[in-house]
Design an enzyme around this catalytic site. Structure first.
Site, mmCIF file in Angstrom:
data_model
loop_
_atom_site.group_PDB
_atom_site.id
_atom_site.type_symbol
_atom_site.label_atom_id
_atom_site.label_comp_id
_atom_site.label_asym_id
_atom_site.label_seq_id
_atom_site.Cartn_x
_atom_site.Cartn_y
_atom_site.Cartn_z
ATOM 1 N N ASP A 264 -74.954 -4.130 37.464
ATOM 2 C CA ASP A 264 -74.132 -3.192 36.690
ATOM 3 C C ASP A 264 -74.179 -3.557 35.211
ATOM 4 O O ASP A 264 -73.444 -4.424 34.746
ATOM 5 C CB ASP A 264 -72.678 -3.237 37.206
ATOM 6 C CG ASP A 264 -71.774 -2.254 36.461
ATOM 7 O OD1 ASP A 264 -72.302 -1.398 35.733
ATOM 8 O OD2 ASP A 264 -70.532 -2.353 36.641
ATOM 9 N N LYS A 271 -72.115 -2.749 28.853
ATOM 10 C CA LYS A 271 -71.227 -3.906 28.832
ATOM 11 C C LYS A 271 -71.667 -4.869 27.734
ATOM 12 O O LYS A 271 -72.847 -4.898 27.379
ATOM 13 C CB LYS A 271 -71.296 -4.643 30.178
ATOM 14 C CG LYS A 271 -70.600 -3.945 31.322
ATOM 15 C CD LYS A 271 -70.688 -4.783 32.595
ATOM 16 C CE LYS A 271 -70.052 -4.064 33.771
ATOM 17 N NZ LYS A 271 -68.582 -3.891 33.650
ATOM 18 N N ARG A 345 -66.820 3.751 41.721
ATOM 19 C CA ARG A 345 -66.042 4.818 42.368
ATOM 20 C C ARG A 345 -66.911 6.048 42.641
ATOM 21 O O ARG A 345 -66.646 6.797 43.575
ATOM 22 C CB ARG A 345 -64.801 5.140 41.517
ATOM 23 C CG ARG A 345 -65.105 5.641 40.140
ATOM 24 C CD ARG A 345 -63.922 5.481 39.171
ATOM 25 N NE ARG A 345 -63.694 4.073 38.819
ATOM 26 C CZ ARG A 345 -62.671 3.651 38.060
ATOM 27 N NH1 ARG A 345 -61.781 4.514 37.587
ATOM 28 N NH2 ARG A 345 -62.538 2.372 37.788
HETATM 29 N N1 BES Z 1 -68.191 -3.818 38.342
HETATM 30 C C1 BES Z 1 -67.199 -3.499 37.386
HETATM 31 C C2 BES Z 1 -65.871 -4.190 37.665
HETATM 32 C C3 BES Z 1 -65.865 -5.669 37.482
HETATM 33 C C4 BES Z 1 -65.470 -6.225 36.289
HETATM 34 C C5 BES Z 1 -66.176 -6.507 38.529
HETATM 35 C C6 BES Z 1 -65.439 -7.588 36.138
HETATM 36 C C7 BES Z 1 -66.136 -7.867 38.377
HETATM 37 C C8 BES Z 1 -65.765 -8.411 37.183
HETATM 38 C C9 BES Z 1 -66.968 -1.993 37.379
HETATM 39 O O1 BES Z 1 -68.060 -1.208 37.652
HETATM 40 C C10 BES Z 1 -66.487 -1.631 36.017
HETATM 41 O O2 BES Z 1 -67.249 -1.790 35.093
HETATM 42 N N2 BES Z 1 -65.248 -1.158 35.910
HETATM 43 C C11 BES Z 1 -64.695 -0.782 34.661
HETATM 44 C C12 BES Z 1 -63.947 0.511 34.863
HETATM 45 C C13 BES Z 1 -63.439 1.132 33.587
HETATM 46 C C14 BES Z 1 -64.606 1.587 32.736
HETATM 47 C C15 BES Z 1 -62.559 2.289 33.941
HETATM 48 C C16 BES Z 1 -63.747 -1.885 34.220
HETATM 49 O O3 BES Z 1 -63.038 -2.432 35.031
HETATM 50 O O4 BES Z 1 -63.764 -2.210 33.027
HETATM 51 ZN ZN ZN Z 2 -69.513 -2.060 38.835
HETATM 52 MN MN MN Z 3 -69.226 -0.825 35.957
#
Ligand code: BES
Ligand code: ZN
Ligand code: MN
Length: 499
Positions: A264, A271, A345
């Site tokens: 990801d 990120k 999601r």
């Molecule tokens: N895979 C990430 C969530 C994550 C963050 C897992 C840190 C493990 C450690 C997920 O896909 C993500 O990026 N979520 C975002 C959602 C937001 C953009 C609404 C997040 O949590 O920042």
């Molecule tokens: Zn993710």
């Molecule tokens: Mn993500």
């Protein structure tokens, strides 16, 4: 992980033996007889050392001429209230000590005469399981293997009588399932990508699991627009894998659904660089499902379970989805993609819809490393639990308590569902910034669930550990494997036993 063996009857007359000692100082049957044959050396050592607390070990080298060259006295602690998890942690501590003492093989003498909160046969299994979980290591990419010389390799359980055939298989089932999940989570994304992950699932066939790999073309045919949208920025296309363990033909299956984002990057909503390597484990939900399927099949659980995982890579490219794009999910709902980093999601939207329509389960449990917000709320101590069904939630919480794979329930509900209203589509993929981010993710998935009893486990904080844990060295924890195995047992097999 170590190999676990069995010997029924007398203690083998050589090697390193581990015996339990309780507080106030009391030897079990095996220790008492060793004490006698060694001229009271065990009781003398204990008298000198004082009460041997829970988890503490005394290492005794015996003089030549005696059958055993080495005896480890393992402190059981006070007899009251030992639980499965305490016994597992006892085994974990023991294995680490044996490792430190450079013991490669040991026999755990039968635990009769000691109070361990379970019968001696169950207690030995728990100790072995803990020892196995704690000695996991991922050695694939280092030569020579880092601990080749010193690692503890084999634990033999001495039991008074031979237990039934399934005894060892059940221990191996748990260890095998957890190791499989940890291996998958640890693999880097250049090795484990959607197609290669899907192919690895075929290894489950030898356990009697039916494995069906759905190709990118098939996902197109089914109209899985959400998972395809996440994958379109990558040169490695998405796959879905459906696994079925039919340990009981005449019941509707329990469905286990896993987020398998093999890497990801965030996509166009990229990120930051620092720590991005951790996003190789964004497939921890899928790994837990695969590991749980392994455990269930290997112990021949009398339950009907389907596992389904969505495998995809979230990359930025000229072909990637953009913030603001509107996509159509398999369910027909339109989704405004505000942030391409809220991709898990989207994957689950199509998986959950497919599961409801095609697999028709009696209940559905999804696992996903879904949000950073759940880590803010719960740290690394518990996964977030969201559920539409109180019975299912209760069962999951009880299984969490028993296995030590902790869960804490967080809210769903109409007020949170408002957070994901979109101006131009049916829903959008983010909520209100930092407000209740884990619940926003959960209510998004809920849109696709219908009335099937459903639980969502947000495991972003517990799939990976930057510290050593009692039952796992730092790195992949395998979180979810034991929890799901125990949950399925409680939902199906335990109910049947009552009837
Ligand atoms: N895979 C990430 C969530 C994550 C963050 C897992 C840190 C493990 C450690 C997920 O896909 C993500 O990026 N979520 C975002 C959602 C937001 C953009 C609404 C997040 O949590 O920042
Ligand atoms: Zn993710
Ligand atoms: Mn993500």
């Amino acid at each position: 992980m170590i190999e676990v063996n069995l010997v029924a009857g007398a203690l083998p007359e050589r090697g390193t033996v581990v015996v339990g000692v309780a507080v106030p100082t009391r030897l079990g049957r095996a220790a008492t007889s060793l004490d006698q044959t060694s001229g009271g050396r065990l009781s003398k050592a204990l008298a000198a050392a004082g009460p041997l607390k829970h988890g503490k070990v005394i290492d005794l080298l015996l003089p030549e001429g005696l059958p055993h060259e080495r005896v480890l006295l393992l402190g059981i602690g006070k007899p009251e209230g030992l639980k499965r998890l305490d016994r597992e942690e006892l085994g974990a501590g023991l294995a680490k000590q044996l490792q430190a003492f450079r013991v490669k093989e040991a026999v755990l003498a039968e635990l009769g005469g000691l109070e361990l909160g379970a019968d001696p046969v169950t207690a030995a299994a728990d100790i072995a399981r803990g020892a196995g979980l704690a000695t996991y290591a991922f050695r694939k990419y280092q030569r020579p293997e880092p601990d080749e010389e010193t690692r503890f390799e084999q634990l033999t359980l001495q039991l008074e009588e031979a237990p039934d055939d399934r005894y060892l298989a059940a221990i191996e089932a748990t260890l095998g399932g957890v190791a499989r999940a940890r291996d998958l989570v640890t693999e880097p994304a250049n090795v484990l990508y959607p197609e290669s992950f899907a192919k690895r699932c075929l290894e489950l066939e030898k356990l009697g699991i039916e494995v069906r790999i759905m190709s990118p073309a098939e996902l197109e045919r089914l109209g899985m627009g959400a998972i395809l949208a996440v994958g379109q920025g990558s040169v490695r296309p998405p796959y879905v894998v459906v696994m079925r363990w039919q340990g009981n033909a005449d019941e509707k299956p329990v469905a286990l659904v896993g987020k398998g984002v093999c890497f990801d990057t965030g996509g166009i909503s990229l990120k930051p660089a620092a720590g991005m390597e951790e996003m190789k484990w964004d497939m921890g939900g899928a790994a837990a499902v695969v590991g749980a399927m392994h455990s269930l099949a290997a112990r021949k659980a009398e339950a009907h379970v389907v596992g389904i995982i969505g495998l995809v890579e979230n990359m930025p490219s000229g072909n990637a989805i953009r913030p603001g794009d509107v996509i159509t999910s398999m369910a027909g709902k339109s989704i405004e993609v505000i942030n391409t980093d809220a991709e898990g999601r989207l994957v689950l939207a199509d998986l959950v819809h497919y599961t409801k329509e095609e697999l028709k389960p009696r209940a559905m449990i999804d696992l996903a490393t879904l949000t950073g917000a759940v880590i803010v709320a719960l740290g690394h101590e518990n996964g977030g639990l969201f559920a539409t069904d109180d019975d299912l939630a209760t069962t999951l919480l009880a299984a969490a308590e028993e296995t030590g794979e902790g869960l804490w329930r967080l809210p769903l509900g109409k007020p949170y569902s408002k957070h994901i209203k979109s101006q131009i589509a049916d829903i959008k993929n983010v909520g209100r910034g930092r407000e209740a981010g884990a619940s926003a993710g959960a209510v998004f998935i809920q849109e696709f669930v219908g009335d099937i009893p459903w639980a969502h486990l947000d495991i972003a904080g517990v799939t990976w550990s930057s510290r050593d844990l009692p039952l796992a060295p730092k790195g992949a924890t395998g979180f979810g494997v034991r929890l799901l195995d125990e949950t399925v047992r409680r939902m199906t097999e335990a109910k049947k036993a009552e009837a």
